[in-house]
Design an enzyme around this catalytic site. Structure first.
Site, PDB file in Angstrom:
ATOM      1  CB  SER A   1      -3.655 -13.752  45.594  1.00 45.85           C
ATOM      2  OG  SER A   1      -3.010 -14.003  45.235  1.00 45.85           O
TER       3      SER A   1
ATOM      4  CE1 TYR B   1      -4.655 -14.637  50.379  1.00 45.70           C
ATOM      5  CE2 TYR B   1      -3.375 -15.802  48.183  1.00 45.70           C
ATOM      6  CZ  TYR B   1      -3.839 -14.419  49.884  1.00 45.70           C
ATOM      7  OH  TYR B   1      -2.798 -13.917  48.732  1.00 45.70           O
TER       8      TYR B   1
END
Length: 252
Positions: free
Chosen positions: A143, A156
């Site tokens: 990401s 995350y």
């Protein structure tokens, strides 16, 4: 559009979003595609889209947190199509937003299991089959949060950083044995996950959109194109690369 003819692609998180778009794109390029997900209804819909366009696809229920499930899913790919050439280890999940001290330990462990442990398990069982064929290509989904810190998303971001570290180390393990391993780092993409993170409100979407210098959300198909390139012969010199596709989010 036949660059993957005769090859088998294995895609996790194939039931929707980036996984679905990439599976469909592989099939369009004539790969046989194995769709792995716990969302059986969504997985079957992805298979229908592929078959209706003349492609080949099989579905397999797979909880990527469980070693036995991953082992069985990869074995099914080889049994069904005789080989494994490509893998897109894409399954992932978000975590609740908030400062680190408010983060629930179970939530932290959960995001690590789905985003990091799953990539490890998938590669552990994909790579031996690829070595049997003389090589292959793997892309793991990281990401934009894997290359910068994100406020209120410590777990995350940590997980997605870990995916890049795992990718780069594994890439060096197999670079001279014909298995190329890279990562793709999407920004804010118009998927169900983005809807959840934004709270599903116009205000939440506007707040997220303000983070994108390009002025729009990314499309799953744009990430799919990047994955296909990383798996293609055109990317034959790309080893351990983390390809950021984020509309400028991580550099502004």
């Amino acid at each position: 559009m036949t660059q993957f003819a005769g090859k088998t692609a294995f895609v996790t998180g194939a039931a929707n979003g980036i996984g679905r778009a990439t599976a469909v794109a592989f099939a369009r390029e004539k790969a046989a595609v194995v769709l792995a997900d716990i969302n059986e209804r969504g997985n079957e819909e992805t298979a229908r889209l592929i078959r209706d366009s003349g492609g080949r696809a099989v579905t397999v229920h797979c909880d990527v947190r469980e070693e036995d499930d991953v082992r069985a899913a990869v074995r099914r790919a080889v049994e069904e199509f005789g080989r494994l050439d490509i893998a897109f280890n894409n399954a992932g999940r978000e975590t609740s937003l908030g400062p680190l001290d408010a983060l629930n330990v179970d939530d932290f462990n959960g995001v690590m299991d789905v985003n990091v442990k799953s990539a490890f398990l998938c590669m552990k069982y994909e790579i031996p089959h690829m070595l049997e064929n003389g090589g292959g290509a793997i892309v793991n989904t990281s990401s934009g949060a894997g290359v910068i810190g994100i406020k209120n998303q410590a777990a995350y971001s940590a997980a997605k950083h870990a995916v890049i570290g795992l990718t780069r180390s594994a890439a060096l393990d197999y670079a001279d044995r014909g298995v190329r391993i890279n990562a793709v780092c999407p920004g804010i993409i118009a998927t169900d996950m983005m809807q959840r993170v934004s709270g599903g409100t116009a205000e939440g979407r506007a707040e997220m959109l303000a983070e994108e210098p390009i002025g729009r959300f990314g499309r799953p198909e744009e990430i799919a194109s990047a994955v296909l390139w990383l798996c293609s012969d055109s990317a034959g010199f790309a080893i351990g690369h983390a390809l950021v596709m984020d509309g400028g989010h991580t550099i502004h």
